[in-house]
Design an enzyme around this catalytic site. Structure first.
Site, PDB file in Angstrom:
ATOM      1  N   ARG A 143      48.608  84.309  38.575  1.00 27.70           N
ATOM      2  CA  ARG A 143      49.584  85.087  37.811  1.00 27.70           C
ATOM      3  C   ARG A 143      50.213  84.146  36.783  1.00 27.70           C
ATOM      4  O   ARG A 143      49.929  82.957  36.778  1.00 27.70           O
ATOM      5  CB  ARG A 143      50.627  85.797  38.697  1.00 27.70           C
ATOM      6  CG  ARG A 143      50.989  85.177  40.003  1.00 27.70           C
ATOM      7  CD  ARG A 143      51.666  83.864  39.894  1.00 27.70           C
ATOM      8  NE  ARG A 143      52.853  83.946  39.028  1.00 27.70           N
ATOM      9  CZ  ARG A 143      53.419  82.930  38.437  1.00 27.70           C
ATOM     10  NH1 ARG A 143      52.937  81.704  38.589  1.00 27.70           N
ATOM     11  NH2 ARG A 143      54.471  83.087  37.676  1.00 27.70           N
ATOM     12  N   GLY A 144      51.088  84.722  35.947  1.00 29.07           N
ATOM     13  CA  GLY A 144      51.592  83.937  34.818  1.00 29.07           C
ATOM     14  C   GLY A 144      50.717  84.248  33.614  1.00 29.07           C
ATOM     15  O   GLY A 144      49.475  84.255  33.718  1.00 29.07           O
ATOM     16  N   ALA A 145      51.362  84.512  32.478  1.00 27.58           N
ATOM     17  CA  ALA A 145      50.626  85.041  31.323  1.00 27.58           C
ATOM     18  C   ALA A 145      49.437  84.173  30.886  1.00 27.58           C
ATOM     19  O   ALA A 145      48.306  84.678  30.793  1.00 27.58           O
ATOM     20  CB  ALA A 145      51.603  85.267  30.169  1.00 27.58           C
ATOM     21  N   ARG A 185      46.630  94.092  34.560  1.00 31.56           N
ATOM     22  CA  ARG A 185      48.085  93.915  34.383  1.00 31.56           C
ATOM     23  C   ARG A 185      48.430  94.204  32.916  1.00 31.56           C
ATOM     24  O   ARG A 185      47.829  93.611  32.019  1.00 31.56           O
ATOM     25  CB  ARG A 185      48.531  92.489  34.776  1.00 31.56           C
ATOM     26  CG  ARG A 185      48.226  92.181  36.253  1.00 31.56           C
ATOM     27  CD  ARG A 185      49.018  90.995  36.748  1.00 31.56           C
ATOM     28  NE  ARG A 185      50.432  91.304  36.853  1.00 31.56           N
ATOM     29  CZ  ARG A 185      51.374  90.381  37.030  1.00 31.56           C
ATOM     30  NH1 ARG A 185      51.054  89.114  37.086  1.00 31.56           N
ATOM     31  NH2 ARG A 185      52.641  90.730  37.152  1.00 31.56           N
ATOM     32  N   GLN A 194      58.908  84.407  42.857  1.00 35.88           N
ATOM     33  CA  GLN A 194      58.097  83.324  42.262  1.00 35.88           C
ATOM     34  C   GLN A 194      58.909  82.034  42.107  1.00 35.88           C
ATOM     35  O   GLN A 194      58.358  80.937  42.132  1.00 35.88           O
ATOM     36  CB  GLN A 194      57.562  83.745  40.881  1.00 35.88           C
ATOM     37  CG  GLN A 194      56.484  84.811  40.909  1.00 35.88           C
ATOM     38  CD  GLN A 194      57.058  86.193  40.729  1.00 35.88           C
ATOM     39  OE1 GLN A 194      58.185  86.478  41.144  1.00 35.88           O
ATOM     40  NE2 GLN A 194      56.298  87.070  40.117  1.00 35.88           N
ATOM     41  N   ASP A 200      55.948  86.730  28.678  1.00 31.03           N
ATOM     42  CA  ASP A 200      54.677  87.424  28.872  1.00 31.03           C
ATOM     43  C   ASP A 200      54.186  88.075  27.586  1.00 31.03           C
ATOM     44  O   ASP A 200      52.997  88.295  27.396  1.00 31.03           O
ATOM     45  CB  ASP A 200      54.795  88.476  29.975  1.00 31.03           C
ATOM     46  CG  ASP A 200      54.906  87.778  31.308  1.00 31.03           C
ATOM     47  OD1 ASP A 200      56.014  87.362  31.678  1.00 31.03           O
ATOM     48  OD2 ASP A 200      53.859  87.597  31.957  1.00 31.03           O
ATOM     49  N   ASN A 254      59.665  89.247  29.625  1.00 29.51           N
ATOM     50  CA  ASN A 254      59.448  88.236  30.664  1.00 29.51           C
ATOM     51  C   ASN A 254      59.848  88.869  31.998  1.00 29.51           C
ATOM     52  O   ASN A 254      60.302  90.026  32.053  1.00 29.51           O
ATOM     53  CB  ASN A 254      60.251  86.967  30.362  1.00 29.51           C
ATOM     54  CG  ASN A 254      59.834  85.801  31.256  1.00 29.51           C
ATOM     55  OD1 ASN A 254      58.640  85.525  31.413  1.00 29.51           O
ATOM     56  ND2 ASN A 254      60.786  85.131  31.863  1.00 29.51           N
ATOM     57  N   LYS A 255      59.704  88.107  33.048  1.00 31.88           N
ATOM     58  CA  LYS A 255      59.963  88.609  34.410  1.00 31.88           C
ATOM     59  C   LYS A 255      61.295  89.333  34.508  1.00 31.88           C
ATOM     60  O   LYS A 255      62.292  88.898  33.924  1.00 31.88           O
ATOM     61  CB  LYS A 255      59.903  87.421  35.374  1.00 31.88           C
ATOM     62  CG  LYS A 255      60.104  87.735  36.834  1.00 31.88           C
ATOM     63  CD  LYS A 255      59.204  88.835  37.362  1.00 31.88           C
ATOM     64  CE  LYS A 255      57.737  88.606  37.111  1.00 31.88           C
ATOM     65  NZ  LYS A 255      56.891  89.788  37.414  1.00 31.88           N
TER      66      LYS A 255
HETATM   67  O1  MRU Z   1      54.452  88.587  37.420  1.00 34.77           O
HETATM   68  P1  MRU Z   1      54.164  87.178  37.050  1.00 34.77           P
HETATM   69  O2  MRU Z   1      54.414  86.201  38.141  1.00 34.77           O
HETATM   70  O3  MRU Z   1      52.776  87.034  36.443  1.00 34.77           O
HETATM   71  O4  MRU Z   1      55.209  86.869  35.893  1.00 34.77           O
HETATM   72  C1  MRU Z   1      55.222  85.604  35.295  1.00 34.77           C
HETATM   73  C2  MRU Z   1      56.303  85.454  34.296  1.00 34.77           C
HETATM   74  O5  MRU Z   1      57.067  86.354  34.030  1.00 34.77           O
HETATM   75  C3  MRU Z   1      56.350  84.152  33.566  1.00 34.77           C
HETATM   76  O6  MRU Z   1      57.664  83.825  33.226  1.00 34.77           O
HETATM   77  C4  MRU Z   1      55.529  84.290  32.276  1.00 34.77           C
HETATM   78  O7  MRU Z   1      54.248  84.752  32.560  1.00 34.77           O
HETATM   79  C5  MRU Z   1      55.445  83.025  31.546  1.00 34.77           C
HETATM   80  S1  MRU Z   1      54.297  81.961  32.314  1.00 34.77           S
HETATM   81  C6  MRU Z   1      54.097  80.542  31.500  1.00 34.77           C
END
Ligand code: MRU
Length: 360
Positions: free
Chosen positions: A53-55, A90, A199, A240, A250-251
């Protein structure tokens, strides 16, 4: 980054030269498990179920997923089907669409017998460029931290996990923090737990601990209080999707931190590689699709029980309904600026275009 002295990335090609290795992030921090992906479907599952996970990382995982699909069948139909399957995993992080589109453009006009080698080369380029971008973000953000520190301890608040586990390596928001730490700056991080999936508690706290960076886990609701009391010098988060006008998805919970930071006069920076900028849209609130995830992520929580076992427990009455929007949008006006691989800029269309004039 290193784990107990051994360097790792969040995704890499196996020694066999074709299968793909990932760290199963659903198992952290309780156990460190490396998985081997061998099919397009396994890659799509890993993204959808958030093993990765993470963009930036899901972009790289999608690129390698297409490699696996094309290895089984290099036909044009597989490329289209693979792109569609991966795109559906996603919806919010634009790096996914960015990586899939980059692969499609590179591969679709090649004869099938040349596609597999070209796909692996392009996926490797996406991964290497991500590492280079994040290292550059680290250097750009390091200056901010050194300036904020002015020779004393600097306290940084971050949300979710935008560390090396969310990218191929280094991370985005955490890259400047790792570099500051490595340069001897006394840096301390307030880690938002980041409900519902935690996370921050599970991944950011683990990463920072492994690298020896001082940190304190806080409940998501504590950030505003700490900022109001002058305990936070700087907020740095990842993204994201950033629109060309500078709105930031973002999250979930990022927006509340930005509001509190604005009220308390704390700088709020967003670390973002250009692969996370969606140049096709301006208004993030209207145009960014927000992923809705399972209610069970809100009603249940997983952790290590006192007897050492991993347990999932319910937090509310069995019949309680729950909503789970996974991201929110912070308007550009609440963002102090962006840290990109080409330097820092204002959170505005003009600011972004000053660094990326090719998108005028
Ligand atoms: O749902 P996730 O864990 O994929 O969300 C991740 C985030 O929101 C991060 O802050 C974002 O992807 C930046 S990662 C470098």
């Amino acid at each position: 980054m290193k784990i107990d002295g051994t360097p790792y990335r969040a995704i890499w090609l196996d020694q066999d030269g074709w299968s793909v290795r990932i760290i199963d992030q659903t198992k952290l921090p309780w156990s460190f498990e490396i998985l081997r992906l061998t099919t397009l479907e396994e890659a799509a599952h890993a993204i959808r179920a958030m093993l990765v996970r993470g963009a930036p990382l899901i972009g790289a995982a999608a690129a390698y997923g297409l490699c696996l699909g094309l290895r089984a069948d290099p036909g044009t139909a597989t490329l289209a089907r693979g792109a569609e399957l991966l795109m559906a995993t996603r919806p919010t992080a634009v790096n996914l669409a960015w990586a899939i589109e980059r692969m499609r453009v590179r591969l679709e006009n090649l004869p099938p017998d040349r596609r597999v080698a070209a796909a692996y080369a392009e996926a490797a380029a996406i991964a290497e460029e991500d590492v280079a971008c994040n290292a550059a973000i680290g250097r750009g953000g390091l200056e901010l931290i050194v300036h904020a520190a002015a020779g004393r301890r600097v306290n940084i608040l971050t949300h979710c996990n935008a560390g090396w586990l969310a990218t191929v390596d280094w991370g985005t928001a955490l890259a400047p923090i790792y570099m500051a730490h490595d340069h001897g700056v006394d840096v301390h991080v307030y880690v938002d737990e980041t409900r519902p999936r935690n996370q921050g508690a599970a991944l950011t706290a683990w990463e920072l601990g492994k690298h020896g960076v001082a940190h304190t886990l806080i409940a998501d609701n504590a950030g505003g209080h700490l900022m109001q009391r002058g305990k936070v010098d700087l907020v740095i988060v990842g993204a994201d999707r950033v629109t060309r006008a500078g709105d930031v998805a973002n999250k979930i919970g990022t927006y509340l931190k930005a509001l509190a930071a604005r009220d308390a006069g704390v700088p709020f920076w967003v670390a973002v590689p250009s692969s996370t900028i969606d140049w096709t849209i301006r208004d993030g609130i209207a145009a960014i699709p927000i992923e809705e995830r399972a209610a069970s992520e809100v009603t249940m929580v997983t952790g290590r029980a006192l007897d050492g076992s991993i347990a999932t427990v319910r937090l509310c009455p069995k019949e309680t309904p729950a909503a789970n929007p996974a991201f929110d949008v912070t308007p550009a006006r609440l963002v102090s600026g962006f840290i990109t691989e080409r330097g820092r800029c204002a959170a505005s269309e003009g600011g972004l275009l000053s660094l990326f004039p090719e998108h005028k």
